[in-house]
Design an enzyme around this catalytic site. Structure first.
Site: not given
Length: 148
Positions: A133-135
């Site tokens: 998640v956008d990590t």
């Protein structure tokens, strides 16, 4: 191995059961011009203090650098629209809509776990899934663009 039937099943599950609003699938590697473009962007100093962009540069254009068995990247979207802006509480300014309510990393993370279970079961033995998640180090917007 990616098959059209499996891809369609994954898309349907993502939209109908996991709670995503958009889903697209692209190859596990971006077109070859991405890596040099990212290198120039970093060399020109646009990464600023985002040292992780430099550190994980080789992983950004290929999901296989993160998960060697990767065949495809599934790009997903969730609409975070809220019909009304909450009134600021003793603060000045506005708060971005994605920041209202629960942390989107948690909300989307739960949806991703549900989808990952489905993919592993539908893909059969040996199917591997890696979710972010956008990590993660991949260029998620570039992969999403390739996925349509």
């Amino acid at each position: 191995m990616q098959t059209p039937g499996l891809t369609q099943k994954i898309k349907q599950f993502a939209l109908n059961d996991a709670g995503f609003d958009l889903v697209g699938v692209s190859p596990a590697a971006l077109p070859p011009w991405h890596a040099p473009a990212l290198g120039r962007w970093i060399d020109d100093g646009f990464a600023g203090t985002m040292e992780y962009m430099v550190r994980d540069g080789e992983k950004r254009a290929s999901a296989q650098a993160v998960l060697p068995s990767a065949v495809s990247v599934i790009s997903l979207a969730v609409n975070y629209y809220h019909p009304e802006d909450p009134a600021p509480q003793e603060t000045a300014g506005k708060v971005a809509k994605y920041a209202y309510g629960r942390d989107y990393h948690t909300v989307i993370g739960k949806k991703l776990k549900k989808l990952a279970v489905f993919i592993r079961e539908a893909g059969g033995p040996g199917t591997e899934v890696k979710s972010y998640v956008d990590t993660g180090p991949i260029l998620e917007k570039a992969f999403a663009r390739e996925a349509g």
